[in-house]
Design a protein around this motif. Structure first.
Motif, mmCIF file in Angstrom:
data_model
loop_
_atom_site.group_PDB
_atom_site.id
_atom_site.type_symbol
_atom_site.label_atom_id
_atom_site.label_comp_id
_atom_site.label_asym_id
_atom_site.label_seq_id
_atom_site.Cartn_x
_atom_site.Cartn_y
_atom_site.Cartn_z
ATOM 1 N N LEU A 83 1.677 -1.026 -5.158
ATOM 2 C CA LEU A 83 2.482 -0.938 -6.390
ATOM 3 C C LEU A 83 2.061 -1.929 -7.462
ATOM 4 C CD1 LEU A 83 5.985 -0.721 -4.694
ATOM 5 C CD2 LEU A 83 4.624 1.169 -5.553
ATOM 6 N N GLY A 84 0.991 -2.657 -7.228
ATOM 7 C CA GLY A 84 0.592 -3.744 -8.114
ATOM 8 C C GLY A 84 0.521 -3.384 -9.575
ATOM 9 N N ARG A 85 0.056 -2.182 -9.875
ATOM 10 C CA ARG A 85 -0.061 -1.788 -11.285
ATOM 11 C C ARG A 85 1.298 -1.618 -11.945
ATOM 12 N NH1 ARG A 85 -0.768 1.892 -7.722
ATOM 13 N NH2 ARG A 85 0.257 3.896 -7.820
ATOM 14 N N ASP A 86 2.330 -1.352 -11.147
ATOM 15 C CA ASP A 86 3.670 -1.138 -11.701
ATOM 16 C C ASP A 86 4.582 -2.354 -11.581
ATOM 17 O OD1 ASP A 86 3.097 1.507 -12.391
ATOM 18 O OD2 ASP A 86 3.572 2.198 -10.359
ATOM 19 N N MET A 87 4.149 -3.352 -10.846
ATOM 20 C CA MET A 87 4.968 -4.562 -10.683
ATOM 21 C C MET A 87 4.634 -5.515 -11.832
ATOM 22 S SD MET A 87 4.743 -5.163 -6.584
ATOM 23 C CE MET A 87 6.306 -5.959 -6.283
ATOM 24 N N THR A 88 5.559 -5.668 -12.736
ATOM 25 C CA THR A 88 5.296 -6.495 -13.910
ATOM 26 C C THR A 88 5.229 -7.970 -13.558
ATOM 27 O OG1 THR A 88 7.671 -6.473 -14.367
ATOM 28 C CG2 THR A 88 6.302 -4.836 -15.507
ATOM 29 N N ASP A 89 6.091 -8.430 -12.653
ATOM 30 C CA ASP A 89 6.098 -9.834 -12.225
ATOM 31 C C ASP A 89 6.366 -9.856 -10.725
ATOM 32 O OD1 ASP A 89 6.277 -12.577 -11.946
ATOM 33 O OD2 ASP A 89 8.285 -12.709 -12.800
ATOM 34 N N PRO A 90 5.323 -9.882 -9.864
ATOM 35 C CA PRO A 90 5.524 -9.805 -8.405
ATOM 36 C C PRO A 90 6.455 -10.890 -7.851
ATOM 37 C CG PRO A 90 3.222 -9.500 -8.936
ATOM 38 C CD PRO A 90 3.915 -9.889 -10.209
ATOM 39 N N ARG A 91 6.580 -12.020 -8.527
ATOM 40 C CA ARG A 91 7.490 -13.066 -8.037
ATOM 41 C C ARG A 91 8.943 -12.758 -8.374
ATOM 42 N NH1 ARG A 91 3.401 -16.146 -10.670
ATOM 43 N NH2 ARG A 91 4.873 -16.113 -12.384
ATOM 44 N N GLY A 92 9.166 -11.813 -9.282
ATOM 45 C CA GLY A 92 10.523 -11.499 -9.722
ATOM 46 C C GLY A 92 11.208 -10.425 -8.897
ATOM 47 N N TYR A 93 10.660 -10.095 -7.745
ATOM 48 C CA TYR A 93 11.234 -9.058 -6.898
ATOM 49 C C TYR A 93 11.812 -9.666 -5.622
ATOM 50 C CZ TYR A 93 8.846 -5.766 -9.928
ATOM 51 O OH TYR A 93 8.437 -5.046 -11.007
ATOM 52 N N ASN A 94 12.854 -9.020 -5.109
ATOM 53 C CA ASN A 94 13.458 -9.430 -3.845
ATOM 54 C C ASN A 94 13.017 -8.447 -2.762
ATOM 55 O OD1 ASN A 94 14.945 -11.503 -5.072
ATOM 56 N ND2 ASN A 94 16.567 -10.076 -5.623
ATOM 57 N N TYR A 95 12.506 -8.990 -1.661
ATOM 58 C CA TYR A 95 12.038 -8.175 -0.535
ATOM 59 C C TYR A 95 13.072 -8.286 0.573
ATOM 60 C CZ TYR A 95 7.718 -8.503 -3.178
ATOM 61 O OH TYR A 95 6.776 -8.442 -4.174
ATOM 62 N N VAL A 96 13.669 -7.147 0.958
ATOM 63 C CA VAL A 96 14.814 -7.154 1.862
ATOM 64 C C VAL A 96 14.597 -6.190 3.026
ATOM 65 C CG1 VAL A 96 17.294 -6.686 2.039
ATOM 66 C CG2 VAL A 96 16.370 -7.677 -0.061
ATOM 67 N N TYR A 97 14.892 -6.674 4.236
ATOM 68 C CA TYR A 97 14.960 -5.827 5.427
ATOM 69 C C TYR A 97 16.429 -5.706 5.783
ATOM 70 C CZ TYR A 97 9.999 -6.847 5.938
ATOM 71 O OH TYR A 97 8.666 -6.974 5.708
ATOM 72 N N ASP A 98 16.927 -4.500 5.807
ATOM 73 C CA ASP A 98 18.334 -4.267 6.093
ATOM 74 C C ASP A 98 18.640 -4.626 7.544
ATOM 75 O OD1 ASP A 98 20.938 -3.521 5.828
ATOM 76 O OD2 ASP A 98 20.542 -1.396 5.548
ATOM 77 N N ALA A 99 19.723 -5.347 7.766
ATOM 78 C CA ALA A 99 20.109 -5.763 9.118
ATOM 79 C C ALA A 99 20.871 -4.670 9.870
ATOM 80 C CB ALA A 99 20.957 -7.025 9.060
ATOM 81 N N THR A 100 21.259 -3.609 9.185
ATOM 82 C CA THR A 100 21.989 -2.521 9.826
ATOM 83 C C THR A 100 21.083 -1.829 10.844
ATOM 84 O OG1 THR A 100 23.187 -2.159 7.771
ATOM 85 C CG2 THR A 100 23.278 -0.394 9.417
ATOM 86 N N PRO A 101 21.545 -1.672 12.084
ATOM 87 C CA PRO A 101 20.707 -1.011 13.103
ATOM 88 C C PRO A 101 20.407 0.447 12.740
ATOM 89 C CG PRO A 101 22.544 -2.155 14.119
ATOM 90 C CD PRO A 101 22.793 -2.168 12.637
#
Length: 181
Positions: A83-101
């Motif tokens: 997604l690099g071409r569409d990510m305007t600021d890679p540090r400005g994103y939150n990366y989340v793994y859902d804890a719901t089983p």
């Protein structure tokens, strides 16, 4: 190692969802969907509405990881690459793994038959595998594991009793059903 990574923008809109899938031994692929905002930046958007903009699947090089941190770093690298071409600021994103089983079901389609239920949470580092035999309940089998092991590697550890032989389930004998959250 099957997992879902959700990427959110600074405004908490869902930007992308990456589903890492290991359907066969030593094979990895990722299905990802990139989302678009329903409203522009200048419009008020309290419900964080998005719609799918791009959806694709690609194969990855299989890697065996030693820790959850290695997996998380790898996933972020894959996301930035795709997604690099569409990510305007890679540090400005939150990366989340859902804890719901998540509950995954596989139908065993060989001559013995049965069903494999896998309840897992990558964020919680748990995986519970239950094999329900189509032949007899005495052949049912349970396994507990962690998020470093693929679903397929857990399934291949399940013994199938045929006459006096003990066989293993092949990934080719499995039909994966849609996940249940």
């Amino acid at each position: 190692m099957d997992r879902t990574l959700k990427i959110y923008t600074k405004t908490d809109h869902l930007f992308a969802e990456f589903v890492f899938i290991y359907e066969h031994p030593r094979q990895a692929k990722v299905h990802y969907t990139q989302y678009r905002r329903l409203y522009n930046d200048d419009e008020e958007d309290e419900n964080k509405s998005v719609y799918p903009g791009f959806d694709t699947e690609t194969y990855l090089d299989f890697r065996q990881f030693d820790s959850i941190e290695q997996i998380k770093n790898y996933d972020i690298e894959v996301a930035k690459k795709e997604l690099g071409r569409d990510m305007t600021d890679p540090r400005g994103y939150n990366y989340v793994y859902d804890a719901t089983p998540v509950l995954l079901r596989y139908i065993v389609t060989n001559r013995i038959g049965g069903m494999v239920n896998i309840l897992f949470s990558f964020a919680e580092n748990i995986k519970e595998v239950k094999f329900l035999s189509a032949v007899h309940p005495r052949f049912d089998f349970d396994i507990s594991s962690n998020s470093l092991e693929t679903n397929i590697s857990c399934i291949t550890r399940i013994p199938l009793y045929v006459d006096r032989d003990v066989l293993e389930i092949s990934s080719r004998d499995l039909k994966r059903l849609e996940p249940w959250y």
